[in-house]
Design a protein around this motif. Structure first.
Motif, mmCIF file in Angstrom:
data_model
loop_
_atom_site.group_PDB
_atom_site.id
_atom_site.type_symbol
_atom_site.label_atom_id
_atom_site.label_comp_id
_atom_site.label_asym_id
_atom_site.label_seq_id
_atom_site.Cartn_x
_atom_site.Cartn_y
_atom_site.Cartn_z
ATOM 1 N N ILE A 9 0.832 -1.199 0.000
ATOM 2 C CA ILE A 9 0.000 0.000 0.000
ATOM 3 C C ILE A 9 0.868 1.250 0.000
ATOM 4 C CG2 ILE A 9 -1.615 1.367 1.388
ATOM 5 C CD1 ILE A 9 -2.917 -1.250 2.242
ATOM 6 N N SER A 10 1.934 1.241 0.820
ATOM 7 C CA SER A 10 2.830 2.394 0.900
ATOM 8 C C SER A 10 3.562 2.605 -0.414
ATOM 9 C CB SER A 10 3.831 2.211 2.044
ATOM 10 O OG SER A 10 3.158 2.124 3.273
ATOM 11 N N LEU A 11 3.950 1.520 -1.079
ATOM 12 C CA LEU A 11 4.625 1.647 -2.365
ATOM 13 C C LEU A 11 3.714 2.314 -3.383
ATOM 14 C CD1 LEU A 11 6.471 -1.781 -2.718
ATOM 15 C CD2 LEU A 11 7.494 0.457 -2.351
ATOM 16 N N VAL A 12 2.443 1.913 -3.407
ATOM 17 C CA VAL A 12 1.494 2.529 -4.322
ATOM 18 C C VAL A 12 1.340 4.017 -4.000
ATOM 19 C CG1 VAL A 12 -0.917 2.587 -5.039
ATOM 20 C CG2 VAL A 12 0.257 0.392 -4.773
ATOM 21 N N GLN A 42 12.860 3.469 -1.120
ATOM 22 C CA GLN A 42 12.335 4.762 -0.701
ATOM 23 C C GLN A 42 11.393 4.619 0.488
ATOM 24 O OE1 GLN A 42 9.972 6.943 -3.585
ATOM 25 N NE2 GLN A 42 10.584 8.909 -2.720
ATOM 26 N N LEU A 43 10.635 3.533 0.533
ATOM 27 C CA LEU A 43 9.770 3.281 1.686
ATOM 28 C C LEU A 43 10.595 3.141 2.955
ATOM 29 C CD1 LEU A 43 7.089 2.630 3.052
ATOM 30 C CD2 LEU A 43 7.356 0.261 2.296
ATOM 31 N N GLY A 97 17.194 15.693 -5.244
ATOM 32 C CA GLY A 97 15.839 16.026 -4.825
ATOM 33 C C GLY A 97 15.477 15.439 -3.488
ATOM 34 N N ILE A 98 14.232 15.627 -3.109
ATOM 35 C CA ILE A 98 13.717 15.190 -1.818
ATOM 36 C C ILE A 98 13.148 13.784 -1.961
ATOM 37 C CG2 ILE A 98 12.012 15.649 -0.014
ATOM 38 C CD1 ILE A 98 12.160 18.627 -0.881
ATOM 39 N N THR A 99 13.654 12.875 -1.147
ATOM 40 C CA THR A 99 13.147 11.512 -1.186
ATOM 41 C C THR A 99 12.242 11.192 0.002
ATOM 42 O OG1 THR A 99 13.813 9.211 -1.614
ATOM 43 C CG2 THR A 99 15.042 10.394 0.072
ATOM 44 N N ALA A 100 12.303 12.009 1.064
ATOM 45 C CA ALA A 100 11.427 11.785 2.220
ATOM 46 C C ALA A 100 11.280 13.081 3.008
ATOM 47 C CB ALA A 100 11.977 10.682 3.122
ATOM 48 N N VAL A 101 10.122 13.240 3.637
ATOM 49 C CA VAL A 101 9.825 14.384 4.499
ATOM 50 C C VAL A 101 9.268 13.836 5.808
ATOM 51 C CG1 VAL A 101 8.414 16.455 4.819
ATOM 52 C CG2 VAL A 101 9.354 15.914 2.547
ATOM 53 N N ALA A 102 9.906 14.158 6.921
ATOM 54 C CA ALA A 102 9.476 13.637 8.216
ATOM 55 C C ALA A 102 8.176 14.287 8.664
ATOM 56 C CB ALA A 102 10.556 13.870 9.269
ATOM 57 N N PRO A 103 7.252 13.499 9.214
ATOM 58 C CA PRO A 103 6.018 14.085 9.771
ATOM 59 C C PRO A 103 6.335 15.069 10.897
ATOM 60 C CG PRO A 103 5.813 11.692 9.541
ATOM 61 C CD PRO A 103 7.264 12.028 9.297
#
Length: 341
Positions: A9-12, A42-43, A97-103
């Motif tokens: 689900i996260s990959l999608v 990336q997940l 580029g940006i691969t992740a953004v922390a909550p």
């Protein structure tokens, strides 16, 4: 929900988070299997970035040193052999580029997103940032540009908000980003077939295979908190000052004793860091019990580390200490960090 189902689900979700320009479908020059592998990586990046940021942010009051953090995780397609596929999978218009953004981070508040291409920091184009600084010489060449960008970003944030020029779906825009002063440390997934984690004083790394082994984010946080504890307690500097051998001969004699003492401290501090960040400290007990029973003398069971049953006893001792205390603002002041001041 089953863990593997959550992954798919996260990959999608990640695939739809990329800019529309990257959603048209791979052409003949893009490797579909590689795309899936990169989405899986990336997940793991997303999970580690979120866990790491949450740990350093929550424990800020107890760290004697602070660092300016945004919650961003940057990536450079130059580190991949198949750059065209990497750019497509990550959704980048350019190279960095940006691969992740922390909550709950400044980057999330600024509405930055995975897939945004970074073009400039304030008025400095990314391509103009020097990567030949001697301080970056210990980095592999393909990682030096991101290391240089992260350093410049931290320096700029220490002075004021920064203006990041990004490209999103082919459209350039400039976004102002504030900083959160947190405990220092950075985090990365290291692609590797072994199950390992480490800390070098500034960076916490977790191998991709170990990251895939965790059943929950709480288990993931247990190992990350242990490695973060090494950095916060400055164990590398302390061991270097004592000329401790961390190689093969570090498994014997005085060096082994010094390393084991550092490992015990990291175990003890880790559950305090977890509790303050809202993670379940019992996950440390569950993880090491499960791993110990399944792998016996595998990872972290050399002469420099306690075996899993003894490590569980250490966690229980620290949890008992917290149970006898009154938290302040919902948090506990870790004795080892107070001692390190």
């Amino acid at each position: 929900m089953d863990f593997m189902i959550r992954i798919w689900i996260s990959l999608v979700a990640l695939s739809f988070a990329a800019p529309l320009s990257a959603q048209e479908g791979p052409d003949d020059g893009v490797n579909a299997d590689m795309i899936l592998a990169l989405k899986g990586l990336q997940l793991l990046d997303h999970r580690l970035n979120a866990i790491g940021y949450r740990l350093v942010d929550a424990n800020t009051p107890y760290c004697d040193q602070k660092a300016a953090r945004t919650g961003l995780l940057l990536n450079d397609v130059a580190q991949y052999v198949d750059q065209e596929t990497a750019r497509f999978a990550l959704g980048f218009d350019g190279s960095v580029g940006i691969t992740a953004v922390a909550p709950d981070s400044p980057a999330e508040s600024a509405k930055l997103s995975p897939g945004d291409t970074l073009l400039a920091i304030n008025t400095i184009p990314i391509n103009d940032i020097a990567i030949d600084d001697p301080e970056l010489s210990n980095q592999q060449p393909v990682y030096r540009r991101v290391a240089a960008i992260n350093r410049l970003l931290e320096q700029a944030l220490a002075e004021d908000n920064v203006r990041l020029t990004i490209s999103r779906g082919g459209i350039n825009q400039t976004i102002s980003v504030a900083a959160a002063m947190t405990c220092p440390s950075q985090f990365q997934i290291r692609v590797s077939a072994d199950r390992s984690a480490g800390a070098d004083g500034k960076l916490v790394s977790v191998s991709s295979r170990l990251a895939e082994y965790f059943l929950t984010d709480d288990e993931f946080a247990a190992v990350v908190a242990h490695e973060l504890a090494h950095n916060l307690l400055k164990h590398r500097d302390r061991l270097d000052a004592k000329n401790v051998n961390r190689g093969f001969f570090g498994q014997f004699g005085e060096s082994a004793s010094e390393i084991k003492a550092a490992e015990i401290e990291a175990d003890r501090l880790s559950v305090w860091l977890m509790v303050n960040a809202g993670y379940d400290p019992q996950a440390a007990i569950r993880f090491w019990t499960r791993y110990g029973k399944e792998h016996g003398k595998g990872i972290f069971s050399a002469s420099t580390h306690y075996r899993w049953k003894k490590r569980v006893e250490l966690f229980e001792e620290e949890l008992a200490k917290m149970a006898a205390m009154e938290p302040v603002g919902g948090k506990f002041s870790p004795p080892l960090l107070a001692k390190a001041d």
